[in-house]
Design a protein around this motif. Structure first.
Motif, PDB file in Angstrom:
ATOM      1  N   GLN A 235       1.442   6.809  -6.931  1.00  0.00           N
ATOM      2  CA  GLN A 235      -0.037   7.750  -7.123  1.00  0.00           C
ATOM      3  C   GLN A 235       0.488   8.980  -6.884  1.00  0.00           C
TER       4      GLN A 235
ATOM      5  N   SER B 285       2.234   1.779  -3.570  1.00  0.00           N
ATOM      6  CA  SER B 285       1.324   2.131  -4.277  1.00  0.00           C
ATOM      7  C   SER B 285       1.030   3.875  -4.097  1.00  0.00           C
ATOM      8  N   MET B 286       0.767   4.091  -2.843  1.00  0.00           N
ATOM      9  CA  MET B 286       0.546   5.471  -2.760  1.00  0.00           C
ATOM     10  C   MET B 286       1.761   6.441  -3.063  1.00  0.00           C
TER      11      MET B 286
ATOM     12  N   ALA C 121      -1.294   3.180 -10.185  1.00  0.00           N
ATOM     13  CA  ALA C 121      -0.582   1.938  -9.551  1.00  0.00           C
ATOM     14  C   ALA C 121      -1.984   1.222  -8.576  1.00  0.00           C
ATOM     15  N   LYS C 122      -1.724  -0.030  -8.601  1.00  0.00           N
ATOM     16  CA  LYS C 122      -2.805  -0.781  -7.984  1.00  0.00           C
ATOM     17  C   LYS C 122      -2.012  -1.796  -7.275  1.00  0.00           C
ATOM     18  N   SER C 123      -2.460  -2.029  -5.881  1.00  0.00           N
ATOM     19  CA  SER C 123      -1.805  -3.131  -5.224  1.00  0.00           C
ATOM     20  C   SER C 123      -2.430  -4.426  -5.236  1.00  0.00           C
TER      21      SER C 123
ATOM     22  N   SER D 190       0.972  -1.232   0.201  1.00  0.00           N
ATOM     23  CA  SER D 190       0.063   0.074   0.019  1.00  0.00           C
ATOM     24  C   SER D 190       0.808   1.258  -0.091  1.00  0.00           C
TER      25      SER D 190
ATOM     26  N   ARG E 229      -8.316   3.538  -1.813  1.00  0.00           N
ATOM     27  CA  ARG E 229      -8.279   2.009  -1.893  1.00  0.00           C
ATOM     28  C   ARG E 229      -6.866   1.600  -1.258  1.00  0.00           C
ATOM     29  N   GLU E 230      -5.755   2.153  -1.563  1.00  0.00           N
ATOM     30  CA  GLU E 230      -4.422   1.654  -0.705  1.00  0.00           C
ATOM     31  C   GLU E 230      -4.687   1.935   0.770  1.00  0.00           C
TER      32      GLU E 230
END
Lengths: 410, 410
Positions: A86, A82-83, A92-94, A79, B64-65
């Motif tokens: 972003q 990804s953050m 980005a996606k975890s 996470s 989401r993250e």
């Protein structure tokens, strides 16, 4: 445009600042026109913290619940990464193990990957996302969380690369690549440009702890090219890949050592069928792994048996062996913790003779006595007295000309 | 034999020692012959630590993250509690939101529960297992991890109780139950034996922060009896339940207060249709929640409008309102952060008159000026100057005889 899987270990994501560095490297790979799937470990220290918590609750935690707990380490890293991507303007996606899903068997804390669904990840890649996958974890068919054992993120990365038919699986770590031997012992040790899967397997299991063994087996099976490199610089690292003609010209690729084992000898065992099984079954029941085993040819109906066990299991092992020895009528048992195993590894050995004898000769010239010998197709190992380890590694490294391959000394 | 859902908050599982206490209490409930489902929050402080990490990476992390990250807190608690029960010899099994699954909508960090599958949990209960469920989290239809917002574990517990048709949902917290008012202000405050859902909703939204509002709405909808009690002793707590005849005989059940709001007045607004919407739309676009709104009857074509907003949004709000006021031709805007809202709550009000006037009289006798009034069927709220809060709560508590109901003074 290539599909690149990158794996970053705990040290590489150990602080927020380091996570930012990883994000920059990932972003650069993406900007260069590649599809990028990133596998990350827990921030260094986190897994140990969780294990300590579990042990505070009880001595032998349930393996299922243990896996539920330690899997949170990677969940936090994915996470954060990804953050971070972003916030730099990237999509980005975890993904957690269960979300891909990475299906494993149900052997908690040492699960094996059975299958990876690549559909969702492929779709997200097509949409321009960078995919961040939690290493080390999966899910069994009943929906229980599983983990793959220490170093399991390497296997996660190679398995993702295999499932996605990635062009390369880059394993980022805190070393530059695979060296001909431990640079702390031999400053002249040189970084290998490439190494075959088989050599790497022998190196890994013999004590070069750069890659989890299982990840190399996986890479070999699915022909995934692994690139081991440092997350702290841009130097090319070492490629772990299929054997090629080049490799065979090199007689010995590396010298490794292992000081974590102890030796146990059982003397004058009546040489009858089934005797080895009588000795080793009780050890295996006690979950003690036996490594090298040497049994001499019997001359007078009696034989001597010597083998090595992990030092951590030594006391337990010797107690068990002493009992068995009495039962089978052996004359005595002797143990020695003061040993080390030194090995030379190389696919070139297959087609060249004289490698082993050169090793023995080199050691003997330094007055180092060889207590045990064991060989495989591409490896020769000698057990020697522990205090000679550094000397042995140094002289073998020199004898097989390993420093010369790379002019840049460390 | 009953089916009991128990929920333990962050303070109750804040240390390993406290988790052991929780395990003992759970075990006792099980030994008494009940089926037990336990919902736990993250260890106190853990969620804040995770949020701080996220904010270190970026100011506005992706929701989401963010949910992926904060959901790890509960994952750690459920595994620890399960291990603890297992080490005491009980069968225990942890469940994450996705494993049950607890299906929610996709509103990250404030998701609503849509559906709970009770099949797997029922089977495990039948096999004699104690079920440990991660509160606060769920999964949406696409398999993304969601969280329910602060205090969401209460809602998880009530929803599990509703899905399983549990006999009671026990919410363990660090207070003994629901009090007639804040015992820190009024030592004579008494613990209520029971309170209706509607009263609890008014109490909760008015500042008694024992239960998440949504959990009470959920309990009301599915008729789940909530028992609020302390995890540090065995005293009976407060039942939150359907309204009954008893309750109506009590005129006022409790006195609450809220110091977290500020007041904004807009003067001499041309009184035309659509004017309120002109004022409030920009606030709602800025995600500022407006609470009390008072608009006087217009006499000369102009009207005054006063409302309250959270103190944390006050500066942002007043800036927005000043701009709107100019646009609509109001004469001016004035704000005041120095206010408090004091309320009396009780279902008895519905059938009795004179409650509100008794409140006003009580406050005026102490020389406390009432700046705003707002009422619902079962509540009267007054905005007063902040410094009078404690005095107001004390005199109202006394005027409505709230200390007398329970002889045991705290």
């Amino acid at each position: 445009m290539a599909l690149v899987v990158q794996k970053y270990g705990g040290t590489s994501v150990g602080t927020i600042e380091r996570i930012r560095n990883v994000a920059r490297r990932v972003a650069k790979t993406y900007d260069d026109g590649n599809d990028v799937v990133v596998v990350v470990s827990a921030m260094s220290g986190e897994t140990n913290k969780l294990v300590a918590l579990a042990n505070e609750v009880c001595e032998f935690p349930s393996e299922r619940e243990y896996d539920v707990m330690v899997a949170t380490g990677e969940q936090v890293s994915i996470s954060l990464l990804s953050m971070c991507l972003q916030s730099m303007g990237y999509k980005a996606k975890s993904y957690l193990g269960f979300q891909i899903p990475i299906i494993t068997d149900s052997a908690y804390s040492k699960a094996r990957i059975l299958k990876i669904e690549d559909k969702k990840v492929r779709e997200d890649l097509k949409n321009g996302s960078i995919i961040i996958v939690a290493g080390f974890q999966g899910i069994d068919k009943e929906g229980n969380i599983t983990t793959l054992g220490r170093g399991g993120s390497d296997t996660s990365a190679v398995a993702m690369a295999a499932a996605l038919k990635a062009d390369v699986c880059e394993i980022y770590t805190d070393v530059d690549g695979i060296y001909t031997t431990d640079p702390r012992l031999v400053p002249e040790a040189s970084k290998m440009e490439k190494i075959s899967y088989d050599e790497m397997l022998e190196m890994a299991s013999l004590g070069s702890k750069v890659l989890q063994i299982r990840s190399v087996e996986f890479a070999k099976k699915y022909n995934v090219v692994i690139h081991v490199r440092s997350s702290f610089n841009d130097n090319p690292g070492t490629l772990v890949t299929k054997e090629d003609a080049d490799m065979e010209t090199v007689l010995v690729s590396g010298v490794t050592y292992n000081k974590d084992e102890a030796k146990i000898s059982v003397f004058r065992i009546p040489d009858k069928p089934g005797i080895a099984s009588r000795i080793f079954s009780p050890l295996s029941h006690a979950n003690i792994t036996v490594d090298m085993i040497i049994q001499n040819v019997s001359s007078d109906g009696y034989t001597d048996l010597t083998f090595t066990v992990p030092k951590t299991d030594y006391k337990k092992a010797i107690k068990i062996v002493e009992e068995t020895a009495k039962e089978v009528g052996a004359s005595g048992v002797k143990g020695d913790e003061n040993i080390a195993k030194v090995s030379i590894v190389g696919v070139g050995m297959r087609s060249h003779s004289g490698i082993a004898s050169k090793m023995f000769q080199t050691l003997s010239q330094e007055g180092i006595n060889i207590q045990m010998i064991s060989t495989s197709e591409i490896k020769v190992s000698c057990v020697i007295e522990s205090k000679y380890t550094e000397l042995a590694v140094r002289v073998l490294h020199e004898a097989f000309d390993l420093a010369k391959k790379d002019v840049k000394a460390e």
